[in-house]
Scaffold this motif. Sequence first.
Motif, PDB file in Angstrom:
ATOM      1  N   GLU A  59       0.836  -1.205   0.000  1.00 36.95           N
ATOM      2  CA  GLU A  59       0.000   0.000   0.000  1.00 36.95           C
ATOM      3  C   GLU A  59       0.867   1.250   0.000  1.00 36.95           C
ATOM      4  O   GLU A  59       0.602   2.204  -0.739  1.00 36.95           O
ATOM      5  CB  GLU A  59      -0.935  -0.001   1.212  1.00 36.95           C
ATOM      6  N   HIS A  60       1.905   1.266   0.825  1.00 36.82           N
ATOM      7  CA  HIS A  60       2.739   2.465   0.911  1.00 36.82           C
ATOM      8  C   HIS A  60       3.507   2.694  -0.384  1.00 36.82           C
ATOM      9  O   HIS A  60       3.607   3.832  -0.857  1.00 36.82           O
ATOM     10  CB  HIS A  60       3.721   2.350   2.080  1.00 36.82           C
ATOM     11  N   ILE A  61       4.048   1.626  -0.985  1.00 33.12           N
ATOM     12  CA  ILE A  61       4.784   1.787  -2.237  1.00 33.12           C
ATOM     13  C   ILE A  61       3.877   2.314  -3.335  1.00 33.12           C
ATOM     14  O   ILE A  61       4.229   3.265  -4.053  1.00 33.12           O
ATOM     15  CB  ILE A  61       5.421   0.449  -2.664  1.00 33.12           C
ATOM     16  N   MET A  62       2.708   1.729  -3.497  1.00 30.50           N
ATOM     17  CA  MET A  62       1.821   2.117  -4.587  1.00 30.50           C
ATOM     18  C   MET A  62       1.273   3.531  -4.407  1.00 30.50           C
ATOM     19  O   MET A  62       0.991   4.225  -5.380  1.00 30.50           O
ATOM     20  CB  MET A  62       0.666   1.121  -4.715  1.00 30.50           C
ATOM     21  N   GLN A  63       1.143   3.972  -3.184  1.00 32.91           N
ATOM     22  CA  GLN A  63       0.616   5.312  -2.926  1.00 32.91           C
ATOM     23  C   GLN A  63       1.697   6.389  -2.970  1.00 32.91           C
ATOM     24  O   GLN A  63       1.390   7.568  -3.164  1.00 32.91           O
ATOM     25  CB  GLN A  63      -0.088   5.343  -1.570  1.00 32.91           C
ATOM     26  N   GLU A 108       7.312   9.696  -4.971  1.00 37.95           N
ATOM     27  CA  GLU A 108       8.087  10.514  -4.052  1.00 37.95           C
ATOM     28  C   GLU A 108       9.306   9.726  -3.581  1.00 37.95           C
ATOM     29  O   GLU A 108       9.440   8.529  -3.844  1.00 37.95           O
ATOM     30  CB  GLU A 108       7.227  10.914  -2.847  1.00 37.95           C
ATOM     31  N   GLU A 109      10.206  10.389  -2.875  1.00 37.76           N
ATOM     32  CA  GLU A 109      11.355   9.686  -2.315  1.00 37.76           C
ATOM     33  C   GLU A 109      10.890   8.770  -1.189  1.00 37.76           C
ATOM     34  O   GLU A 109      10.155   9.182  -0.294  1.00 37.76           O
ATOM     35  CB  GLU A 109      12.382  10.682  -1.783  1.00 37.76           C
ATOM     36  N   ILE A 110      11.300   7.509  -1.248  1.00 42.40           N
ATOM     37  CA  ILE A 110      10.963   6.536  -0.208  1.00 42.40           C
ATOM     38  C   ILE A 110      12.273   5.941   0.302  1.00 42.40           C
ATOM     39  O   ILE A 110      13.011   5.311  -0.456  1.00 42.40           O
ATOM     40  CB  ILE A 110      10.054   5.412  -0.741  1.00 42.40           C
ATOM     41  N   SER A 111      12.552   6.140   1.562  1.00 38.90           N
ATOM     42  CA  SER A 111      13.821   5.674   2.121  1.00 38.90           C
ATOM     43  C   SER A 111      13.652   4.299   2.763  1.00 38.90           C
ATOM     44  O   SER A 111      12.541   3.894   3.150  1.00 38.90           O
ATOM     45  CB  SER A 111      14.332   6.664   3.168  1.00 38.90           C
ATOM     46  N   LEU A 112      14.747   3.590   2.899  1.00 41.10           N
ATOM     47  CA  LEU A 112      14.724   2.297   3.575  1.00 41.10           C
ATOM     48  C   LEU A 112      14.283   2.408   5.036  1.00 41.10           C
ATOM     49  O   LEU A 112      13.468   1.609   5.500  1.00 41.10           O
ATOM     50  CB  LEU A 112      16.098   1.630   3.476  1.00 41.10           C
ATOM     51  N   PRO A 113      14.806   3.400   5.802  1.00 41.95           N
ATOM     52  CA  PRO A 113      14.317   3.532   7.180  1.00 41.95           C
ATOM     53  C   PRO A 113      12.809   3.772   7.249  1.00 41.95           C
ATOM     54  O   PRO A 113      12.138   3.257   8.152  1.00 41.95           O
ATOM     55  CB  PRO A 113      15.099   4.746   7.701  1.00 41.95           C
ATOM     56  N   GLN A 114      12.281   4.543   6.307  1.00 43.18           N
ATOM     57  CA  GLN A 114      10.847   4.800   6.267  1.00 43.18           C
ATOM     58  C   GLN A 114      10.070   3.502   6.038  1.00 43.18           C
ATOM     59  O   GLN A 114       9.095   3.216   6.737  1.00 43.18           O
ATOM     60  CB  GLN A 114      10.546   5.796   5.151  1.00 43.18           C
ATOM     61  N   MET A 115      10.507   2.695   5.073  1.00 39.56           N
ATOM     62  CA  MET A 115       9.827   1.443   4.789  1.00 39.56           C
ATOM     63  C   MET A 115       9.968   0.455   5.940  1.00 39.56           C
ATOM     64  O   MET A 115       9.024  -0.270   6.274  1.00 39.56           O
ATOM     65  CB  MET A 115      10.381   0.827   3.504  1.00 39.56           C
ATOM     66  N   ALA A 116      11.140   0.421   6.551  1.00 37.91           N
ATOM     67  CA  ALA A 116      11.352  -0.476   7.680  1.00 37.91           C
ATOM     68  C   ALA A 116      10.419  -0.128   8.828  1.00 37.91           C
ATOM     69  O   ALA A 116       9.861  -1.010   9.492  1.00 37.91           O
ATOM     70  CB  ALA A 116      12.805  -0.410   8.134  1.00 37.91           C
ATOM     71  N   SER A 117      10.229   1.170   9.049  1.00 39.17           N
ATOM     72  CA  SER A 117       9.325   1.619  10.107  1.00 39.17           C
ATOM     73  C   SER A 117       7.889   1.199   9.811  1.00 39.17           C
ATOM     74  O   SER A 117       7.161   0.758  10.704  1.00 39.17           O
ATOM     75  CB  SER A 117       9.426   3.134  10.252  1.00 39.17           C
ATOM     76  N   ILE A 118       7.479   1.341   8.561  1.00 35.79           N
ATOM     77  CA  ILE A 118       6.110   0.962   8.171  1.00 35.79           C
ATOM     78  C   ILE A 118       5.898  -0.539   8.366  1.00 35.79           C
ATOM     79  O   ILE A 118       4.825  -0.983   8.782  1.00 35.79           O
ATOM     80  CB  ILE A 118       5.855   1.365   6.704  1.00 35.79           C
ATOM     81  N   ALA A 119       6.931  -1.326   8.067  1.00 30.22           N
ATOM     82  CA  ALA A 119       6.842  -2.773   8.241  1.00 30.22           C
ATOM     83  C   ALA A 119       7.099  -3.202   9.682  1.00 30.22           C
ATOM     84  O   ALA A 119       7.020  -4.392   9.996  1.00 30.22           O
ATOM     85  CB  ALA A 119       7.840  -3.470   7.320  1.00 30.22           C
ATOM     86  N   TYR A 177      12.672  -3.329  -6.787  1.00 28.27           N
ATOM     87  CA  TYR A 177      11.210  -3.435  -6.876  1.00 28.27           C
ATOM     88  C   TYR A 177      10.580  -2.059  -7.089  1.00 28.27           C
ATOM     89  O   TYR A 177       9.684  -1.889  -7.930  1.00 28.27           O
ATOM     90  CB  TYR A 177      10.666  -4.068  -5.599  1.00 28.27           C
ATOM     91  N   LEU A 178      11.054  -1.077  -6.332  1.00 25.87           N
ATOM     92  CA  LEU A 178      10.531   0.278  -6.457  1.00 25.87           C
ATOM     93  C   LEU A 178      10.759   0.820  -7.866  1.00 25.87           C
ATOM     94  O   LEU A 178       9.867   1.443  -8.462  1.00 25.87           O
ATOM     95  CB  LEU A 178      11.199   1.177  -5.424  1.00 25.87           C
ATOM     96  N   ASN A 179      11.919   0.565  -8.418  1.00 24.75           N
ATOM     97  CA  ASN A 179      12.202   1.025  -9.783  1.00 24.75           C
ATOM     98  C   ASN A 179      11.315   0.321 -10.813  1.00 24.75           C
ATOM     99  O   ASN A 179      10.954   0.914 -11.832  1.00 24.75           O
ATOM    100  CB  ASN A 179      13.679   0.819 -10.112  1.00 24.75           C
ATOM    101  N   THR A 180      10.975  -0.937 -10.567  1.00 26.22           N
ATOM    102  CA  THR A 180      10.048  -1.643 -11.455  1.00 26.22           C
ATOM    103  C   THR A 180       8.698  -0.927 -11.502  1.00 26.22           C
ATOM    104  O   THR A 180       8.118  -0.724 -12.579  1.00 26.22           O
ATOM    105  CB  THR A 180       9.832  -3.090 -10.968  1.00 26.22           C
ATOM    106  N   ILE A 181       8.206  -0.536 -10.330  1.00 28.17           N
ATOM    107  CA  ILE A 181       6.929   0.177 -10.260  1.00 28.17           C
ATOM    108  C   ILE A 181       7.035   1.521 -10.971  1.00 28.17           C
ATOM    109  O   ILE A 181       6.153   1.910 -11.747  1.00 28.17           O
ATOM    110  CB  ILE A 181       6.514   0.394  -8.789  1.00 28.17           C
ATOM    111  N   ARG A 182       8.108   2.237 -10.731  1.00 27.95           N
ATOM    112  CA  ARG A 182       8.279   3.570 -11.327  1.00 27.95           C
ATOM    113  C   ARG A 182       8.398   3.503 -12.837  1.00 27.95           C
ATOM    114  O   ARG A 182       7.797   4.317 -13.559  1.00 27.95           O
ATOM    115  CB  ARG A 182       9.517   4.238 -10.721  1.00 27.95           C
TER     116      ARG A 182
END
Length: 289
Positions: A191-195, A199-210, A232-237
Amino acid sequence: MKSIEQRLPQEFDKSFIVFQEVGQFFPCPWHYHPEYELVLVLKSTGRRMVGDHISYFDEGDLVFMGPMLSHVWVSDPEFIYGQAEYQADAIVVQFVDSFLGKSFMDIPEMEGFAQFLKLSSRGMVIKGQTREKITALMTQMLPMNGLQRLSALLSIFDLLARTSEYELLASPGFVQNVELKSSDHFRRINEHIMQNFHEEISLPQMASIANMAVTTFCNFFKEHYRVTFVEYLNTIRVGHACKLLSERDLNIVEVAYECGFNNLANFNRQFKKFKRMTPSEFRRTLNFN
């Protein structure tokens, strides 16, 4: 042996997944996922386990499986230790039953295939002329454009709906015990990746969400998605960039920044990596000036 939930990367502009697995051996562990899956082995030999069924696979092996059914393909030792004369090669097709809309499987034309899907909870190996025809379609799908690829998939559905050339694999008792809940980690991550992929999405940000430490998240992501988080993020972009490039009102620089790439050079590099052509070449294939 613990079964893990694992996903293949899906392009932003595709409603289902067509993925080619090429390497020294098939690296995927004992796993499950919420998608239906069709696996065609082009090259390699070894053992496959689907549910509680274990058998030997060879080139041309074609298996169809329902959601959340644990499975693994283990190549023979000569592949694992790099002694085979060629690499392992397979084509995988994945889809969810609502990929063309929630009511798609309920239309009259899909009745036969919908009945076939009910059997797939046990997994099945496809045989005979049905296997030959589906093999021909799957090997043609990789370079196809979106509508051609969808047409090929529907042709596969038609073949499966009418065939009796299959053997069920897992036992009914095993299937009844399959856990049908997808991990909440996946829901939050996806959900967070697709939304926010633009924008810039950092590893610490994703780790916190998970709710994980950064190192734990990186290991979790690579194990379950089979690529790194950045890949994976680049695939979506890049998938979203293809959609924007098909529109006339954005130039390539604007597309790059709209998709979350912070510079044009990186955008061009990543686009060519995934699409095997530059953004300009991609746009020219759509007959734009």
